[in-house]
Design a protein around this motif. Structure first.
Motif, PDB file in Angstrom:
ATOM      1  N   MET A 109      25.555  46.589  59.386  1.00 28.59           N
ATOM      2  CA  MET A 109      24.437  46.974  60.255  1.00 28.59           C
ATOM      3  C   MET A 109      23.145  46.396  59.709  1.00 28.59           C
ATOM      4  SD  MET A 109      23.056  50.817  61.209  1.00 28.59           S
ATOM      5  CE  MET A 109      24.630  51.340  61.793  1.00 28.59           C
ATOM      6  N   THR A 110      22.321  45.835  60.582  1.00 27.34           N
ATOM      7  CA  THR A 110      21.058  45.264  60.139  1.00 27.34           C
ATOM      8  C   THR A 110      20.090  46.369  59.769  1.00 27.34           C
ATOM      9  OG1 THR A 110      20.110  45.235  62.345  1.00 27.34           O
ATOM     10  CG2 THR A 110      21.417  43.320  61.690  1.00 27.34           C
ATOM     11  N   ALA A 111      19.029  45.992  59.028  1.00 23.81           N
ATOM     12  CA  ALA A 111      18.038  46.979  58.614  1.00 23.81           C
ATOM     13  C   ALA A 111      17.355  47.622  59.806  1.00 23.81           C
ATOM     14  CB  ALA A 111      17.006  46.301  57.700  1.00 23.81           C
ATOM     15  N   ALA A 146      35.810  42.065  63.655  1.00 21.72           N
ATOM     16  CA  ALA A 146      35.925  40.731  64.253  1.00 21.72           C
ATOM     17  C   ALA A 146      34.794  39.812  63.812  1.00 21.72           C
ATOM     18  CB  ALA A 146      35.943  40.839  65.771  1.00 21.72           C
ATOM     19  N   GLY A 147      33.667  40.388  63.359  1.00 20.10           N
ATOM     20  CA  GLY A 147      32.557  39.579  62.885  1.00 20.10           C
ATOM     21  C   GLY A 147      31.325  39.599  63.764  1.00 20.10           C
ATOM     22  N   MET A 154      36.435  38.863  71.194  1.00 20.98           N
ATOM     23  CA  MET A 154      35.569  38.851  70.021  1.00 20.98           C
ATOM     24  C   MET A 154      36.221  38.019  68.923  1.00 20.98           C
ATOM     25  SD  MET A 154      34.128  42.792  69.838  1.00 20.98           S
ATOM     26  CE  MET A 154      35.719  43.575  69.570  1.00 20.98           C
ATOM     27  N   PRO A 155      35.403  37.409  68.033  1.00 17.71           N
ATOM     28  CA  PRO A 155      33.936  37.472  68.006  1.00 17.71           C
ATOM     29  C   PRO A 155      33.337  36.592  69.095  1.00 17.71           C
ATOM     30  CG  PRO A 155      34.706  36.003  66.299  1.00 17.71           C
ATOM     31  CD  PRO A 155      35.944  36.613  66.917  1.00 17.71           C
ATOM     32  N   ASN A 156      32.219  37.038  69.619  1.00 15.91           N
ATOM     33  CA  ASN A 156      31.576  36.277  70.692  1.00 15.91           C
ATOM     34  C   ASN A 156      30.104  35.993  70.428  1.00 15.91           C
ATOM     35  OD1 ASN A 156      30.162  38.722  71.521  1.00 15.91           O
ATOM     36  ND2 ASN A 156      32.080  39.382  72.452  1.00 15.91           N
ATOM     37  N   ASP A 180      34.745  53.749  67.628  1.00 15.27           N
ATOM     38  CA  ASP A 180      35.973  52.968  67.504  1.00 15.27           C
ATOM     39  C   ASP A 180      35.744  51.507  67.902  1.00 15.27           C
ATOM     40  OD1 ASP A 180      37.237  55.244  66.677  1.00 15.27           O
ATOM     41  OD2 ASP A 180      38.513  55.480  68.445  1.00 15.27           O
ATOM     42  N   TYR A 181      35.009  51.307  68.995  1.00 11.08           N
ATOM     43  CA  TYR A 181      34.745  49.934  69.431  1.00 11.08           C
ATOM     44  C   TYR A 181      33.882  49.206  68.404  1.00 11.08           C
ATOM     45  CZ  TYR A 181      33.872  45.992  72.506  1.00 11.08           C
ATOM     46  OH  TYR A 181      33.824  44.730  73.033  1.00 11.08           O
ATOM     47  N   ALA A 182      32.888  49.898  67.873  1.00 13.33           N
ATOM     48  CA  ALA A 182      32.008  49.276  66.877  1.00 13.33           C
ATOM     49  C   ALA A 182      32.804  48.832  65.658  1.00 13.33           C
ATOM     50  CB  ALA A 182      30.906  50.250  66.476  1.00 13.33           C
TER      51      ALA A 182
END
Length: 299
Positions: A1-3, A259-260, A227-229, A251-253
């Motif tokens: 996760m980004t900042a 997947a990246g 994914m990855p897309n 779950d999706y996250a």
């Protein structure tokens, strides 16, 4: 996760402890939602449901764009584009153009597989073709979908991964990399039982039937397979959402991260499945900044 996404989640937790939360909205509350009429209604096909509603802000563009896709369990039964007038009007008041997509649903001629997905392609093609005429900035687009519309915008992000044999495959298309899914039901393979119980949808309506040329019906319909897309996806779900519970987003996250792809979740305190698309809801105070951020606008 980004900042920045981490800060968003932290801000949500702080707000949930400091702010009194209104009663969660019901389906009847959702069906009663209203808002301003669109600036224009633009056909992208010949079927009655093949059109978009444009909400264009006052003033000179080019305007950033929300590609808005309504939900309704992929059926005409639960409303859709008219209820989206509520948030579309709120976004236009922020200087954001809204390209709100109507599409053929499973109980309409040509809807389901592949028609509903083809409608997404054509609606986006129309956005690209008409952008200059309406002063729309196609370099700044975020796709925002609710419920079934969440499934469709998450699918949009993966169009570059479609098998060439798929009827939805496009060699050239407008890429949309910023995705916000509000209570989305995107993982058709893994959530088929929930989709059946909550929406009464038989999966064949959304995936078509297998064939020798297409043995896996999820290969071109399931966002989780595409994914990855390269997308940045934010999955927003009400804490009390029973149609698409928070587990679905988490779950999706997890699958997307594995997947990246870049993905985060935001759980709206005290919110139902319907608060997610109401500008009058306290949840909108959390959603709007995320839309602005995805468009590169000041907060």
């Amino acid at each position: 996760m980004t900042a920045s996404l981490s800060k968003t989640v932290a801000a949500t937790l702080c707000m949930s402890t400091l702010t009194a939360v209104a009663a969660p909205m019901t389906l009847d509350d959702y069906l009663a939602l209203s808002g301003p009429q669109p600036t224009a209604r633009i056909a992208y096909g010949s079927a009655p449901s093949q059109f978009v509603e444009l909400f264009r802000p006052v003033g000179a563009g080019p305007f950033p764009v929300v590609l808005l896709v309504h939900g309704g369990c992929w059926t005409v039964k639960f409303g859709g584009i008219e209820q989206m007038h509520n948030v579309a009007g709120a976004l236009a008041a922020q200087g954001i153009a809204v390209w709100s997509v109507e599409y053929r649903r499973v109980d309409e001629d040509g809807g389901g597989y592949p028609g509903t997905y083809l409608d997404m392609n054509m609606a986006i093609d129309k956005l690209e073709a008409d952008a200059a005429a309406y002063q729309l900035d196609t370099a700044r687009v975020v796709a925002v979908g609710h419920s079934a519309g969440g499934q469709l915008v998450q699918w949009i992000a993966g169009r570059g991964k479609l098998p060439p044999a798929s009827p939805m495959f496009r060699a050239n298309y407008l890429p949309i990399r910023q995705i916000i899914s509000l209570g989305g039901l995107a993982d058709l393979r893994n959530e088929r039982d929930l989709i059946k119980s909550n929406c009464d949808r038989d999966m064949v309506q959304l995936t078509g039937v297998a064939s020798a040329m297409r043995p896996d019906v999820f290969a071109d319909t399931n966002a989780a397979e595409l994914m990855p897309n390269g997308s940045t996806t934010l999955l927003i779900t009400g804490e009390l959402d029973t149609v698409s519970p928070p587990r679905i987003a988490h779950d999706y996250a997890q699958r997307a991260r594995k997947a990246g792809d870049k993905v985060a979740t935001l759980i709206l305190p005290g919110a139902s499945h319907y608060d997610e698309v109401a500008a009058s809801s306290p949840s909108w105070n959390l959603i709007l900044p995320e839309i602005r951020k995805a468009l590169g606008l000041a907060l």
